[in-house]
Design an enzyme around this catalytic site. Structure first.
Site, PDB file in Angstrom:
ATOM      1  N   GLY A 171       0.808  -1.214   0.000  1.00 45.25           N
ATOM      2  CA  GLY A 171       0.000   0.000   0.000  1.00 45.25           C
ATOM      3  C   GLY A 171       0.844   1.268   0.000  1.00 45.25           C
ATOM      4  N   ILE A 172       1.924   1.276   0.778  1.00 44.28           N
ATOM      5  CA  ILE A 172       2.747   2.498   0.864  1.00 44.28           C
ATOM      6  C   ILE A 172       3.486   2.721  -0.453  1.00 44.28           C
ATOM      7  CG2 ILE A 172       4.662   3.620   2.078  1.00 44.28           C
ATOM      8  CD1 ILE A 172       3.856   1.886   4.560  1.00 44.28           C
ATOM      9  N   THR A 252      11.669   4.455   4.349  1.00 46.10           N
ATOM     10  CA  THR A 252      10.620   4.718   5.340  1.00 46.10           C
ATOM     11  C   THR A 252      10.059   3.398   5.862  1.00 46.10           C
ATOM     12  OG1 THR A 252       8.940   4.773   3.607  1.00 46.10           O
ATOM     13  CG2 THR A 252       9.855   6.895   4.284  1.00 46.10           C
ATOM     14  N   ALA A 253      10.758   2.274   5.555  1.00 49.87           N
ATOM     15  CA  ALA A 253      10.211   0.950   5.894  1.00 49.87           C
ATOM     16  C   ALA A 253      10.695   0.515   7.271  1.00 49.87           C
ATOM     17  CB  ALA A 253      10.596  -0.050   4.816  1.00 49.87           C
ATOM     18  N   ARG A 254      11.860  -0.120   7.308  1.00 49.60           N
ATOM     19  CA  ARG A 254      12.521  -0.479   8.555  1.00 49.60           C
ATOM     20  C   ARG A 254      14.021  -0.379   8.305  1.00 49.60           C
ATOM     21  NH1 ARG A 254       8.465   0.330  10.728  1.00 49.60           N
ATOM     22  NH2 ARG A 254       7.179  -1.074  11.984  1.00 49.60           N
ATOM     23  N   ASP A 278      13.889   7.656   7.490  1.00 48.01           N
ATOM     24  CA  ASP A 278      12.961   7.832   8.620  1.00 48.01           C
ATOM     25  C   ASP A 278      13.138   6.705   9.627  1.00 48.01           C
ATOM     26  OD1 ASP A 278      10.749   9.024   9.996  1.00 48.01           O
ATOM     27  OD2 ASP A 278       9.438   7.458   9.206  1.00 48.01           O
ATOM     28  N   GLU A 283      17.112   1.686  16.273  1.00 49.09           N
ATOM     29  CA  GLU A 283      16.441   2.871  16.843  1.00 49.09           C
ATOM     30  C   GLU A 283      16.378   2.771  18.357  1.00 49.09           C
ATOM     31  OE1 GLU A 283      12.599   3.375  14.984  1.00 49.09           O
ATOM     32  OE2 GLU A 283      13.471   3.149  13.005  1.00 49.09           O
ATOM     33  N   HIS A 301      11.815   8.526  12.801  1.00 47.20           N
ATOM     34  CA  HIS A 301      10.673   7.595  12.638  1.00 47.20           C
ATOM     35  C   HIS A 301       9.344   8.319  12.887  1.00 47.20           C
ATOM     36  CE1 HIS A 301       9.428   3.103  12.846  1.00 47.20           C
ATOM     37  NE2 HIS A 301       8.492   3.833  12.279  1.00 47.20           N
TER      38      HIS A 301
HETATM   39  O1  LIG Z   1       3.131   1.307  11.094  1.00 48.32           O
HETATM   40  C1  LIG Z   1       4.347   1.128  11.181  1.00 48.32           C
HETATM   41  O2  LIG Z   1       4.885   0.049  10.906  1.00 48.32           O
HETATM   42  C2  LIG Z   1       5.197   2.205  11.627  1.00 48.32           C
HETATM   43  O3  LIG Z   1       6.380   2.160  11.523  1.00 48.32           O
HETATM   44  C3  LIG Z   1       4.507   3.356  12.262  1.00 48.32           C
HETATM   45  O4  LIG Z   1       5.387   4.266  12.747  1.00 48.32           O
END
Ligand SMILES: O=C(O)C(=O)CO
Length: 347
Positions: A171-172, A252-254, A278, A283, A301
């Site tokens: 989706g993202i 912006t994932a992990r 992000d 972290e 994040h």
């Molecule tokens: O929804 C997620 O996985 C996030 O990282 C929210 O910050």
């Protein structure tokens, strides 16, 4: 807290409810809410061993609650056994929960897909523009009272006409593809475990390519895939070496999907020109090589950090708690558990 004498089921709250207070209050009408006193894992395991969470059948958890429990692994599940049957995670990414261990113990897990798409893709676009334009350098110089600075940032690049490669087209990824192509006319290439339907590809104007082609062709590479044992360090030294010289990387994932030390090296040699991040491997710790490099846009994040999206996510996770309590099923069970017939919990 010892088990109560109430006949209501018990729900363990791991983390805080920040926005959806009235929905959470309505859970209080049908369940007793249990809150841990612990602030770290050892203490939490001892609190569980003392029977404080016995009879809790559902746990609601936030991303931040990892500071209390650590990863939800077999040790934590064993401490919460045998009553726990459902974990309702508030977030799209659920890498803090060992799904295999949950399945083995008959614990079902839900997440909050789609609720996060818009805000996380917006963050991706912000980082994409910021990293392409070297904005972090100018912004830091200005705050230091130096206007553009003694050595002003090099002029950046326009997104218009560039190739955006998206690794992970959930989706993202799809939301970001749509925004980048509509707003900037970027050409979108993507790679995903599963190719999208042709109609979806046509709608968002994205072309499926193999992994190496994605690495080779992208001017900007955005990481939008979940972290799991197959994706950890999917981008490392070998992959950077295959990319276009001067590529921009957005994550912006992990953090764990990319080898952060390899990114620092690739920035150093110029193989990667800039990055917008992000998320980070450990972290809230950040690799010093990223902190000291002005060509990296760093955000702590905050991908879903908006009132509207946080509210949507909480409402979603709470609806899973309600569904578990009232129907014994989860609205949005994680994909790995979708094949568990009728979501029946094995004991
Ligand atoms: O929804 C997620 O996985 C996030 O990282 C929210 O910050």
């Amino acid at each position: 807290m010892p088990p109560s004498n109430s006949n209501k089921p018990r729900v363990l709250l791991l983390g805080a409810i920040e926005h959806a207070h009235s929905s959470w209050a309505s859970i209080g009408d049908i369940a007793d809410i249990v809150r841990p006193r612990s602030t770290e894992r050892e203490e939490f395991l001892n609190e569980a061993a003392s029977g404080s969470f016995s009879d809790c059948i559902v746990a609601y958890r936030t991303f931040e609650s990892v500071s209390i429990t650590g990863k939800i692994d077999d040790e934590v599940l064993s401490a919460l056994s045998p009553s726990l049957r459902y974990i309702c995670h508030n977030g799209a990414g659920y890498d803090q929960v060992d799904i295999q261990a949950c399945t083995a113990r008959g614990v079902l897990v839900s997440n909050t897909p789609t609720a996060v798409d818009e805000a996380t893709a917006d963050m991706g676009i912000f980082l994409l523009v910021g990293a392409l334009r070297n904005l972090a350098v100018g912004m830091a110089n200005l705050r230091a009272g130096e206007w553009r600075g003694n050595s002003p940032p090099a002029p950046g690049h326009d997104p218009e006409g560039k190739i955006l490669g998206i690794l992970g087209m959930g989706g993202i990824g799809r939301n970001m593809a749509r925004k980048a192509s509509l707003a900037f006319g970027m050409k979108i290439l993507y790679h995903n475990r599963k190719r999208l339907d042709e109609s979806v590809e046509a709608e968002i104007g994205a072309e499926f390519v193999d992994f190496d082609t994605l690495l080779r062709e992208s001017d900007v590479l955005s990481l939008n895939l979940p972290l799991n044992e197959n994706t950890r360090h999917i981008i490392s030294g070998n992959e950077f070496a295959k990319m276009k010289k001067g590529v921009t990387i957005i994550n912006t994932a992990r953090g764990g999907v990319m080898d952060e030390a390899a990114l620092v090296d690739a920035l150093h040699t110029g193989q990667v020109n800039s990055a917008g991040l992000d998320v980070y491997e450990n972290e809230p710790a950040i690799h010093p090589g990223l902190l000291e490099n002005p060509r990296v846009m760093l955000v702590p994040h905050m991908g879903t950090w908006t009132i509207e999206t946080s509210m949507k996510m909480e409402e979603w996770a709470i609806s899973n708690v309600r569904s578990a309590l009232e129907t014994g099923t989860l609205r949005t069970i994680v994909p790995e558990q979708r094949t568990i017939e009728g979501q029946a919990v094995r004991r």
